[in-house]
Motif scaffolding. Structure first.
Motif, PDB file in Angstrom:
ATOM      1  N   PHE A  40       0.864  -1.174   0.000  1.00  0.00           N
ATOM      2  CA  PHE A  40       0.000   0.000   0.000  1.00  0.00           C
ATOM      3  C   PHE A  40       0.905   1.230   0.000  1.00  0.00           C
ATOM      4  O   PHE A  40       1.848   1.315   0.793  1.00  0.00           O
ATOM      5  N   VAL A  41       0.626   2.166  -0.898  1.00  0.00           N
ATOM      6  CA  VAL A  41       1.560   3.275  -1.105  1.00  0.00           C
ATOM      7  C   VAL A  41       0.833   4.615  -1.141  1.00  0.00           C
ATOM      8  O   VAL A  41      -0.312   4.719  -1.600  1.00  0.00           O
ATOM      9  N   THR A  42       1.518   5.635  -0.653  1.00  0.00           N
ATOM     10  CA  THR A  42       1.080   7.020  -0.809  1.00  0.00           C
ATOM     11  C   THR A  42       2.277   7.840  -1.266  1.00  0.00           C
ATOM     12  O   THR A  42       3.430   7.503  -0.966  1.00  0.00           O
ATOM     13  N   LEU A  43       2.019   8.904  -1.991  1.00  0.00           N
ATOM     14  CA  LEU A  43       3.065   9.819  -2.428  1.00  0.00           C
ATOM     15  C   LEU A  43       2.736  11.199  -1.892  1.00  0.00           C
ATOM     16  O   LEU A  43       1.658  11.741  -2.176  1.00  0.00           O
ATOM     17  N   ASP A  44       3.639  11.726  -1.090  1.00  0.00           N
ATOM     18  CA  ASP A  44       3.434  13.027  -0.448  1.00  0.00           C
ATOM     19  C   ASP A  44       2.117  13.055   0.322  1.00  0.00           C
ATOM     20  O   ASP A  44       1.382  14.053   0.328  1.00  0.00           O
ATOM     21  N   THR A  63      10.384  -4.592 -12.547  1.00  0.00           N
ATOM     22  CA  THR A  63      10.156  -3.157 -12.383  1.00  0.00           C
ATOM     23  C   THR A  63       8.674  -2.907 -12.145  1.00  0.00           C
ATOM     24  O   THR A  63       7.826  -3.319 -12.941  1.00  0.00           O
ATOM     25  N   LEU A  64       8.353  -2.233 -11.048  1.00  0.00           N
ATOM     26  CA  LEU A  64       6.972  -1.944 -10.673  1.00  0.00           C
ATOM     27  C   LEU A  64       6.745  -0.436 -10.782  1.00  0.00           C
ATOM     28  O   LEU A  64       7.214   0.329  -9.930  1.00  0.00           O
ATOM     29  N   PRO A  65       6.050   0.038 -11.822  1.00  0.00           N
ATOM     30  CA  PRO A  65       5.796   1.481 -11.955  1.00  0.00           C
ATOM     31  C   PRO A  65       4.993   2.014 -10.772  1.00  0.00           C
ATOM     32  O   PRO A  65       4.017   1.397 -10.342  1.00  0.00           O
ATOM     33  N   VAL A  66       5.410   3.169 -10.266  1.00  0.00           N
ATOM     34  CA  VAL A  66       4.733   3.765  -9.111  1.00  0.00           C
ATOM     35  C   VAL A  66       4.089   5.100  -9.479  1.00  0.00           C
ATOM     36  O   VAL A  66       2.883   5.279  -9.310  1.00  0.00           O
ATOM     37  N   ALA A  67       4.881   6.059  -9.968  1.00  0.00           N
ATOM     38  CA  ALA A  67       4.335   7.389 -10.255  1.00  0.00           C
ATOM     39  C   ALA A  67       5.090   8.015 -11.418  1.00  0.00           C
ATOM     40  O   ALA A  67       6.288   7.782 -11.599  1.00  0.00           O
ATOM     41  N   ARG A  68       4.374   8.840 -12.202  1.00  0.00           N
ATOM     42  CA  ARG A  68       4.926   9.492 -13.381  1.00  0.00           C
ATOM     43  C   ARG A  68       4.581  10.983 -13.367  1.00  0.00           C
ATOM     44  O   ARG A  68       3.643  11.412 -12.701  1.00  0.00           O
ATOM     45  N   GLN A  69       5.344  11.763 -14.143  1.00  0.00           N
ATOM     46  CA  GLN A  69       5.083  13.189 -14.365  1.00  0.00           C
ATOM     47  C   GLN A  69       4.888  13.945 -13.047  1.00  0.00           C
ATOM     48  O   GLN A  69       3.930  14.696 -12.868  1.00  0.00           O
ATOM     49  N   LEU A  70       5.833  13.751 -12.150  1.00  0.00           N
ATOM     50  CA  LEU A  70       5.759  14.411 -10.852  1.00  0.00           C
ATOM     51  C   LEU A  70       6.278  15.838 -10.943  1.00  0.00           C
ATOM     52  O   LEU A  70       7.165  16.137 -11.748  1.00  0.00           O
ATOM     53  N   PRO A  71       5.766  16.744 -10.134  1.00  0.00           N
ATOM     54  CA  PRO A  71       6.289  18.116 -10.129  1.00  0.00           C
ATOM     55  C   PRO A  71       7.693  18.160  -9.553  1.00  0.00           C
ATOM     56  O   PRO A  71       8.087  17.295  -8.767  1.00  0.00           O
ATOM     57  N   ARG A  72       8.434  19.175  -9.940  1.00  0.00           N
ATOM     58  CA  ARG A  72       9.800  19.323  -9.454  1.00  0.00           C
ATOM     59  C   ARG A  72       9.803  19.532  -7.945  1.00  0.00           C
ATOM     60  O   ARG A  72       8.972  20.242  -7.395  1.00  0.00           O
ATOM     61  N   GLY A  73      10.772  18.911  -7.289  1.00  0.00           N
ATOM     62  CA  GLY A  73      10.905  19.063  -5.847  1.00  0.00           C
ATOM     63  C   GLY A  73      11.120  17.730  -5.169  1.00  0.00           C
ATOM     64  O   GLY A  73      11.199  16.679  -5.810  1.00  0.00           O
ATOM     65  N   TYR A  99      -2.388   0.809  -4.208  1.00  0.00           N
ATOM     66  CA  TYR A  99      -1.477  -0.284  -3.879  1.00  0.00           C
ATOM     67  C   TYR A  99      -0.780  -0.806  -5.131  1.00  0.00           C
ATOM     68  O   TYR A  99      -1.194  -0.556  -6.272  1.00  0.00           O
ATOM     69  N   ILE A 100       0.301  -1.560  -4.904  1.00  0.00           N
ATOM     70  CA  ILE A 100       1.057  -2.233  -5.953  1.00  0.00           C
ATOM     71  C   ILE A 100       0.968  -3.728  -5.695  1.00  0.00           C
ATOM     72  O   ILE A 100       1.262  -4.192  -4.584  1.00  0.00           O
ATOM     73  N   GLU A 101       0.564  -4.473  -6.700  1.00  0.00           N
ATOM     74  CA  GLU A 101       0.401  -5.920  -6.574  1.00  0.00           C
ATOM     75  C   GLU A 101       1.715  -6.619  -6.906  1.00  0.00           C
ATOM     76  O   GLU A 101       2.295  -6.404  -7.969  1.00  0.00           O
ATOM     77  N   LEU A 102       2.195  -7.454  -5.986  1.00  0.00           N
ATOM     78  CA  LEU A 102       3.429  -8.196  -6.225  1.00  0.00           C
ATOM     79  C   LEU A 102       3.189  -9.642  -6.638  1.00  0.00           C
ATOM     80  O   LEU A 102       4.123 -10.336  -7.026  1.00  0.00           O
ATOM     81  N   ALA A 103       1.943 -10.102  -6.548  1.00  0.00           N
ATOM     82  CA  ALA A 103       1.645 -11.476  -6.945  1.00  0.00           C
ATOM     83  C   ALA A 103       1.766 -11.617  -8.459  1.00  0.00           C
ATOM     84  O   ALA A 103       1.424 -10.713  -9.224  1.00  0.00           O
ATOM     85  N   SER A 104       2.273 -12.763  -8.896  1.00  0.00           N
ATOM     86  CA  SER A 104       2.471 -13.030 -10.313  1.00  0.00           C
ATOM     87  C   SER A 104       2.310 -14.516 -10.567  1.00  0.00           C
ATOM     88  O   SER A 104       2.431 -15.331  -9.641  1.00  0.00           O
ATOM     89  N   GLY A 105       2.034 -14.875 -11.830  1.00  0.00           N
ATOM     90  CA  GLY A 105       1.866 -16.280 -12.170  1.00  0.00           C
ATOM     91  C   GLY A 105       3.146 -17.074 -12.078  1.00  0.00           C
ATOM     92  O   GLY A 105       3.118 -18.303 -11.997  1.00  0.00           O
ATOM     93  N   GLN A 106       4.290 -16.395 -12.106  1.00  0.00           N
ATOM     94  CA  GLN A 106       5.577 -17.061 -11.988  1.00  0.00           C
ATOM     95  C   GLN A 106       6.562 -16.127 -11.291  1.00  0.00           C
ATOM     96  O   GLN A 106       6.330 -14.920 -11.195  1.00  0.00           O
ATOM     97  N   THR A 107       7.650 -16.690 -10.809  1.00  0.00           N
ATOM     98  CA  THR A 107       8.642 -15.878 -10.108  1.00  0.00           C
ATOM     99  C   THR A 107       9.389 -14.989 -11.091  1.00  0.00           C
ATOM    100  O   THR A 107       9.877 -15.452 -12.115  1.00  0.00           O
ATOM    101  N   PRO A 158      -4.100   0.787  -8.810  1.00  0.00           N
ATOM    102  CA  PRO A 158      -5.383   0.245  -8.338  1.00  0.00           C
ATOM    103  C   PRO A 158      -5.668   0.697  -6.914  1.00  0.00           C
ATOM    104  O   PRO A 158      -4.751   1.027  -6.155  1.00  0.00           O
ATOM    105  N   ARG A 159      -6.951   0.710  -6.561  1.00  0.00           N
ATOM    106  CA  ARG A 159      -7.371   1.135  -5.223  1.00  0.00           C
ATOM    107  C   ARG A 159      -8.065  -0.017  -4.500  1.00  0.00           C
ATOM    108  O   ARG A 159      -8.842  -0.773  -5.095  1.00  0.00           O
ATOM    109  N   ALA A 160      -7.791  -0.114  -3.220  1.00  0.00           N
ATOM    110  CA  ALA A 160      -8.504  -1.065  -2.371  1.00  0.00           C
ATOM    111  C   ALA A 160      -9.856  -0.475  -1.991  1.00  0.00           C
ATOM    112  O   ALA A 160     -10.148   0.695  -2.264  1.00  0.00           O
TER     113      ALA A 160
END
Length: 324
Positions: free
Chosen positions: A221-225, A254-264, A241-249, A233-235
């Protein structure tokens, strides 16, 4: 070195930058050994078309030998302990503001193991004594380095000081992971009910996590600022949240989290739910010409051997080097 054709065989130039008896602001001079002599090496690089490569300072510092040691034995010059503390931080600050090509600064030295006697001038480079009693230079570097525990653009392992953990996390060894290790939340290895959280501070326009995905893995479960992250996705609770479950190991996924963030500066807060394994993170670069994350690395052990580092150039997991 360049005449011998070495240019194509290294990515980073290394240099020593001892101050001897001069303050860091003293200008370079071909007939003088001082901190800014590294600028003469830089001129050679640029004359040979090698200006795109950084320089890492692998030995850096001032010697604070006492007056009881005669001048004839002072190979590295002499300053007071107060000057040593001030000059060490001032030199790094000068480089941060004026040398965009400078990378790691490795302070010589944190501690020796007791085989250098106090009658030897080399003894007085130390940041702490052999019994770990800190000297003034330790406190000045420690205070100056605290704001630098923020990651700039690059790829990092989970051991980077910008990423901190609270709760029952455990480092585990595996050759499939970056650096042959990764970190697991306690739910992945035990039945503990304590919350495992992590915090990442960074500058950048984009952030991704690197993790091991596998069948039956949990979520982060993640928050940014302090806010839920758009695009994830939302619970039912509204948390992103970011899902780590997968059909195989999948190692090093790479798990994308956030894009096009403001400077700072940004803060990514994470809470593990179930089996969660982290192996690192990546930060995409800012578009500004002079990004605020440019930090000279103080690559020295602070606090009983914890290495603290930050890099101007993209932090590589491995890099070839050349010494002057």
């Amino acid at each position: 070195m360049y005449a011998a054709g070495a240019q194509a065989y290294f990515d980073i130039m290394s240099a020593n930058a001892f101050g001897l008896g001069s303050p860091p602001e003293d200008p370079p001079n071909p007939g003088t050994l001082n901190f800014q002599r590294v600028l003469l090496e830089r001129e050679v690089m640029e004359k040979n078309g090698d200006g795109a490569k950084p320089i890492w300072i692998l030995e850096y510092g001032w010697n604070a030998a006492p007056e009881s040691i005669p001048d004839s034995r002072l190979i590295w010059g002499r300053v007071t302990e107060e000057q040593q503390a001030q000059y060490t931080v001032r030199g790094i600050t000068l480089a941060r503001n004026n040398w965009p090509w400078a990378g790691v600064f490795s302070i010589w030295y944190f501690r020796q193991v007791g085989d250098i006697p106090p009658t030897n001038p080399e003894y007085y480079f130390r940041m702490v004594d052999a019994d770990f009693a800190p000297r003034p230079v330790y406190f000045s570097v420690s205070a100056a380095s605290k704001p630098q525990r923020v990651a700039g653009p690059g790829e990092y392992e989970e051991t980077n000081p910008a990423l901190t953990f609270v709760g029952a996390w455990l480092y585990q060894a595996d050759t499939n992971a970056y650096g042959a290790q990764y970190i697991s939340a306690a739910d992945a290895i035990s039945d503990t009910s304590a919350a495992e959280t992590a915090t990442l501070r960074f500058y950048g326009e984009q952030v991704d996590l690197i993790a091991r995905r596998e069948p039956g893995a949990g979520r982060l479960f993640v928050t940014l600022d302090g806010k839920a992250i758009n695009g994830l996705p939302r619970a039912a609770s509204g948390e992103s949240y970011i899902e780590l479950a997968s059909g195989q190991t999948e190692w090093r996924a790479t798990l994308p989290v956030a894009r096009q963030l403001p400077r700072g500066e940004h803060t990514l807060e994470m809470r593990a739910d179930g089996a969660v394994n982290l192996d690192g993170f990546t930060i995409a670069p800012l578009t500004a010409t002079t990004p605020p994350w440019w930090l000279i690395g103080i690559f020295t052990a602070l606090g009983f051997g914890c290495a603290l580092g930050a890099f101007l150039s993209k932090p590589a997991r491995r890099a070839r080097g050349a010494n002057e």
